[in-house]
Design a protein around this motif. Sequence first.
Motif, PDB file in Angstrom:
ATOM      1  N   ASN A  22       0.808  -1.230   0.000  1.00 21.46           N
ATOM      2  CA  ASN A  22       0.000   0.000   0.000  1.00 21.46           C
ATOM      3  C   ASN A  22       0.837   1.275   0.000  1.00 21.46           C
ATOM      4  O   ASN A  22       0.336   2.343   0.306  1.00 21.46           O
ATOM      5  CB  ASN A  22      -0.944   0.012   1.210  1.00 21.46           C
ATOM      6  CG  ASN A  22      -0.222   0.235   2.538  1.00 21.46           C
ATOM      7  OD1 ASN A  22       1.000   0.129   2.615  1.00 21.46           O
ATOM      8  ND2 ASN A  22      -0.985   0.538   3.591  1.00 21.46           N
ATOM      9  N   SER A  23       2.127   1.187  -0.380  1.00 25.15           N
ATOM     10  CA  SER A  23       3.002   2.352  -0.218  1.00 25.15           C
ATOM     11  C   SER A  23       3.836   2.604  -1.463  1.00 25.15           C
ATOM     12  O   SER A  23       4.347   1.669  -2.096  1.00 25.15           O
ATOM     13  CB  SER A  23       3.925   2.132   0.984  1.00 25.15           C
ATOM     14  OG  SER A  23       4.829   3.208   1.140  1.00 25.15           O
TER      15      SER A  23
ATOM     16  N   ASN B  48       2.434   7.976  -1.862  1.00 26.64           N
ATOM     17  CA  ASN B  48       1.412   7.423  -0.976  1.00 26.64           C
ATOM     18  C   ASN B  48       2.122   6.574   0.069  1.00 26.64           C
ATOM     19  O   ASN B  48       2.052   5.366   0.062  1.00 26.64           O
ATOM     20  CB  ASN B  48       0.429   6.579  -1.785  1.00 26.64           C
ATOM     21  CG  ASN B  48      -0.736   6.081  -0.954  1.00 26.64           C
ATOM     22  OD1 ASN B  48      -1.023   6.630   0.093  1.00 26.64           O
ATOM     23  ND2 ASN B  48      -1.385   5.032  -1.434  1.00 26.64           N
TER      24      ASN B  48
ATOM     25  N   ASN C 131       2.591   4.790   2.979  1.00 33.22           N
ATOM     26  CA  ASN C 131       1.804   4.183   4.039  1.00 33.22           C
ATOM     27  C   ASN C 131       2.557   3.033   4.707  1.00 33.22           C
ATOM     28  O   ASN C 131       3.400   2.379   4.094  1.00 33.22           O
ATOM     29  CB  ASN C 131       0.490   3.628   3.475  1.00 33.22           C
ATOM     30  CG  ASN C 131      -0.437   4.716   2.985  1.00 33.22           C
ATOM     31  OD1 ASN C 131      -0.521   5.788   3.582  1.00 33.22           O
ATOM     32  ND2 ASN C 131      -1.135   4.458   1.884  1.00 33.22           N
TER      33      ASN C 131
ATOM     34  N   GLN D  51       1.538  -0.561   7.088  1.00 35.70           N
ATOM     35  CA  GLN D  51       0.379  -1.420   7.298  1.00 35.70           C
ATOM     36  C   GLN D  51       0.736  -2.599   8.188  1.00 35.70           C
ATOM     37  O   GLN D  51       1.891  -3.021   8.265  1.00 35.70           O
ATOM     38  CB  GLN D  51      -0.204  -1.927   5.978  1.00 35.70           C
ATOM     39  CG  GLN D  51       0.662  -2.842   5.159  1.00 35.70           C
ATOM     40  CD  GLN D  51      -0.128  -3.476   4.015  1.00 35.70           C
ATOM     41  OE1 GLN D  51      -1.306  -3.823   4.144  1.00 35.70           O
ATOM     42  NE2 GLN D  51       0.531  -3.631   2.862  1.00 35.70           N
TER      43      GLN D  51
ATOM     44  N   THR E 235       7.140   1.922   5.259  1.00 35.38           N
ATOM     45  CA  THR E 235       6.799   2.479   3.942  1.00 35.38           C
ATOM     46  C   THR E 235       7.596   1.849   2.802  1.00 35.38           C
ATOM     47  O   THR E 235       7.191   1.942   1.645  1.00 35.38           O
ATOM     48  CB  THR E 235       7.043   3.990   3.940  1.00 35.38           C
ATOM     49  OG1 THR E 235       8.399   4.253   4.331  1.00 35.38           O
ATOM     50  CG2 THR E 235       6.102   4.686   4.912  1.00 35.38           C
TER      51      THR E 235
END
Length: 228
Positions: free
Chosen positions: A20-21, A25, A27, A29, A92
């Motif tokens: 998700n990174s 962006n 992020n 998780q 990240t």
Amino acid sequence: MAFISFQPHDYFNTKLYTGNSNGGNSNTQSITGVGFQPDWSWIKNYSSTADHALFDAVRGVTKMLNSNNTEAQETVADTLTAFDSDGFTLGTDLNQGVVNNLNETFVSWNWKAGGAGSANTDGDINSTVSVNQTAGFSIVKYTGSGSAQTVGHGLNAVPKWIIVKRLAGSGYDWVVYHTEDSAGLYLNSNGYNADSSSNNIWFNGAAPTSSVFTTGTDGRIGNAVDYI
């Protein structure tokens, strides 16, 4: 008489997830659903040719090894940042792309040992071991001496398969012992090591016992540096 039952997934589990990174962006998780707190997580991005990324609780989070090459251990702060009760937490991963790239798919193989480890004095060399005797799995960290020595593994059973990686310095293969193979293998290479004397060089020609394995003097297993 009491019986304790367990399933393989109590101590080993495969978990798939999506990253998700990326640079725009950034992020983190948490990956859950492993079913236990892992002590060794082996992660591969199967959307790309990125390196395998291996982390364990004995060396500590963020300390990455790549099983497909001969590079030394690298501390990368934004990779695997925590082992959690049901999985692990990812940073990240902005520079490596090995654990958390945006919209890319990953597989993680996770093993439960015995936490961060404890001292073992069974061998000539003191070691730190994280052991799951029920599952027959142990993570061992030791410092070589430059001479043939024994190292305690904590299993209370004879290991059939041993993988060793030198943590410092690049260019050192992952060496593999297996009870059914007379010659040594390299984990980081798809080539078979045809040198039938390799196990003599790496493991001093000695089979492991229920308490120790033996290291030779080769730099891939026995120099005065740290090994896992």
